[in-house]
Scaffold this active site. Structure first.
Site, PDB file in Angstrom:
ATOM      1  N   GLU A 180     -26.347  50.640 114.030  1.00  0.00           N
ATOM      2  CA  GLU A 180     -25.997  50.007 115.296  1.00  0.00           C
ATOM      3  C   GLU A 180     -24.485  49.804 115.397  1.00  0.00           C
ATOM      4  O   GLU A 180     -24.003  48.968 116.148  1.00  0.00           O
ATOM      5  CB  GLU A 180     -26.701  48.644 115.441  1.00  0.00           C
ATOM      6  CG  GLU A 180     -26.268  47.578 114.460  1.00  0.00           C
ATOM      7  CD  GLU A 180     -27.046  47.574 113.151  1.00  0.00           C
ATOM      8  OE1 GLU A 180     -27.068  46.531 112.492  1.00  0.00           O
ATOM      9  OE2 GLU A 180     -27.630  48.621 112.788  1.00  0.00           O
ATOM     10  N   HIS A 204     -39.027  50.015 117.096  1.00  0.00           N
ATOM     11  CA  HIS A 204     -37.890  50.929 116.932  1.00  0.00           C
ATOM     12  C   HIS A 204     -37.650  51.779 118.174  1.00  0.00           C
ATOM     13  O   HIS A 204     -36.517  52.210 118.422  1.00  0.00           O
ATOM     14  CB  HIS A 204     -38.109  51.816 115.714  1.00  0.00           C
ATOM     15  CG  HIS A 204     -37.987  51.062 114.412  1.00  0.00           C
ATOM     16  ND1 HIS A 204     -36.770  50.765 113.847  1.00  0.00           N
ATOM     17  CD2 HIS A 204     -38.927  50.526 113.589  1.00  0.00           C
ATOM     18  CE1 HIS A 204     -36.946  50.090 112.723  1.00  0.00           C
ATOM     19  NE2 HIS A 204     -38.251  49.936 112.539  1.00  0.00           N
ATOM     20  N   ASP A 235     -20.221  46.383 116.525  1.00  0.00           N
ATOM     21  CA  ASP A 235     -21.546  46.238 115.919  1.00  0.00           C
ATOM     22  C   ASP A 235     -22.416  45.392 116.847  1.00  0.00           C
ATOM     23  O   ASP A 235     -21.999  44.323 117.297  1.00  0.00           O
ATOM     24  CB  ASP A 235     -21.430  45.581 114.540  1.00  0.00           C
ATOM     25  CG  ASP A 235     -22.745  45.618 113.781  1.00  0.00           C
ATOM     26  OD1 ASP A 235     -23.054  46.677 113.208  1.00  0.00           O
ATOM     27  OD2 ASP A 235     -23.451  44.582 113.785  1.00  0.00           O
ATOM     28  N   ASP A 273     -34.066  52.233 119.844  1.00  0.00           N
ATOM     29  CA  ASP A 273     -33.407  53.487 120.226  1.00  0.00           C
ATOM     30  C   ASP A 273     -32.959  53.446 121.679  1.00  0.00           C
ATOM     31  O   ASP A 273     -31.889  53.947 122.038  1.00  0.00           O
ATOM     32  CB  ASP A 273     -34.347  54.677 120.003  1.00  0.00           C
ATOM     33  CG  ASP A 273     -34.574  54.976 118.529  1.00  0.00           C
ATOM     34  OD1 ASP A 273     -33.793  54.461 117.697  1.00  0.00           O
ATOM     35  OD2 ASP A 273     -35.523  55.711 118.218  1.00  0.00           O
ATOM     36  N   ASN A 324     -35.340  45.296 116.790  1.00  0.00           N
ATOM     37  CA  ASN A 324     -36.291  46.246 116.210  1.00  0.00           C
ATOM     38  C   ASN A 324     -37.571  45.556 115.759  1.00  0.00           C
ATOM     39  O   ASN A 324     -38.681  46.059 115.976  1.00  0.00           O
ATOM     40  CB  ASN A 324     -35.653  46.980 115.028  1.00  0.00           C
ATOM     41  CG  ASN A 324     -34.794  48.149 115.472  1.00  0.00           C
ATOM     42  OD1 ASN A 324     -35.034  48.754 116.521  1.00  0.00           O
ATOM     43  ND2 ASN A 324     -33.787  48.473 114.676  1.00  0.00           N
TER      44      ASN A 324
END
Length: 392
Positions: free
Chosen positions: A301, A271, A258, A275, A266
């Site tokens: 994630e 965002h 994680d 990405d 973010n």
């Protein structure tokens, strides 16, 4: 509302063309075919013995008028389609006219050359198939019904003696005692381009279906952003590797990873940058893992690493290599200073519970992940030692 104009697509993407462009292609191809009929008639009437022996003068005149009408009709439809294409406009009427005129033009040919002509048989079979490939079911079915009724009506009038059968011919060129090679070759010449058109459209359709089926299968097992396996594909492979492990006695290690503080990335950078981070992480993990290992994205994630024939010591080496490489990889942001990301890893090995299934082992790896986070993040933890964490 007018349809949205898209960039020109290759012929292999014919099914994605607009009805306007499909109709324009149909107009060009059918117009050339009708021009071939007219050319054959003029050549046969004026330069062959077959014309003198088998063709009726009155029937040849009627056939010439019908063929010429078809050529002019398809020429006008082609011009209409070109005007619409250049103006980037769409018309509901244009495809409808093309669909109905297609059946009407072949109906006239069938009447003058004979309803039992092999060309008519090919048209009756191939035209609906081509229509269903190019256009929607409702419009093609409507045209098919209309022209089938017209064929039956012509047949009824012929049976009643009100219409002459095959007025182009004054004698049958194919009988038990005589077979005209010229007529047979002519029918083959007419049938070949029509069959090529039908088979070509059918090939495009089948090829497109195959491509879409592969795409659907890929979407079912692939994460669309990173291109990694998704949860479904990874757990299918996990189940297979566990079964193989039980047979061979070799261990299987599984890791849940994680990204640390991903929500803050973010919130701060947006965002799109988030990405980008996921793509970088996917690339780094691909480069660090071995060919026999599998990796997938199982959440926002969250990633999962599957390491066959790997014990706890071997898994620790692989995971540490991934962790260190992630920390050393900068993320470039336009107009801002680069930043780095880190991740926490929870690992378990099938050797600690050889009879457990993939869900149970995944749960253990997930619990180890929380141990790593509670211990300070940017580290790995093993479920078999929940109170200890290997710090970076």
């Amino acid at each position: 509302m007018p349809a949205v104009e898209r960039n020109p697509l290759p012929i292999t993407d014919l099914l994605d063309w607009s009805d306007r462009d499909k109709s324009l292609l149909l107009s060009v191809l059918t117009g050339l075919l009708m021009l071939g009929f007219l050319g054959w008639l003029l050549l046969t009437v004026n330069y062959t013995r077959f014309g003198e022996q088998f063709l009726s003068v009155e029937g040849a005149g009627l056939a010439r008028d019908i063929f010429l009408f078809n050529v002019i009709g398809w020429l006008l439809l082609t011009c209409w389609g070109i005007v619409l294409h250049k103006a980037k406009r769409h018309s509901v009427a244009y495809p409808n006219v093309c669909i109905h005129f297609f059946g009407f033009s072949f109906l006239g040919i069938g009447y003058v050359m004979g309803l039992y002509n092999p060309i008519m048989g090919l048209v009756l079979v191939g035209s609906p198939l081509t229509g269903f490939i190019l256009f929607d079911f409702k419009r093609v079915t409507c045209s098919l019904v209309i022209h089938t009724v017209m064929v039956l009506a012509i047949y009824a009038l012929i049976v009643q003696g009100k219409l002459q059968y095959a007025p182009l011919l004054k004698a049958d060129p194919v009988t038990k005692d005589l077979v005209s090679v010229y007529w047979v070759n002519s029918m083959i010449a007419f049938a070949t381009p029509f069959l090529a058109m039908v088979f070509g459209f059918t090939y495009v359709l089948l090829r497109r279906w195959q491509i879409r089926e592969k795409q659907i299968r890929a979407l079912a097992v692939t994460d669309p952003l990173t291109g990694l396996d998704n949860r479904r594909a990874l757990f299918d492979q996990f189940s297979y590797e566990l079964a193989r492990s039980r047979r061979s006695g070799s261990p299987v290690s599984v890791c849940v990873m994680d990204l640390d503080h991903f929500k803050q990335i973010n919130d701060r950078y947006g965002h799109a940058t988030g990405d980008k981070v996921l793509l970088i992480v996917a690339r780094v993990l691909r480069e660090c893992l071995r060919e026999t290992d599998r990796i997938g994205r199982i959440g926002g994630e969250e990633f999962m690493l599957l390491m066959p024939e790997t014990d706890q010591q071997g898994a620790a080496k692989v995971i540490e290599r991934c962790r260190q490489r992630l920390c050393d990889t900068p993320v470039e942001v336009e107009g801002q200073a680069p930043f780095h990301v880190s991740a926490s890893f929870g690992v378990t090995c099938s050797g600690t519970g050889a009879t457990l299934g993939e869900e149970q082992l995944f749960t253990r790896a997930d619990q180890a992940l929380y141990q790593a986070k509670e211990a300070g993040r940017n580290r790995m933890a093993f479920w078999s030692r929940p109170q200890q964490a290997a710090t970076a």
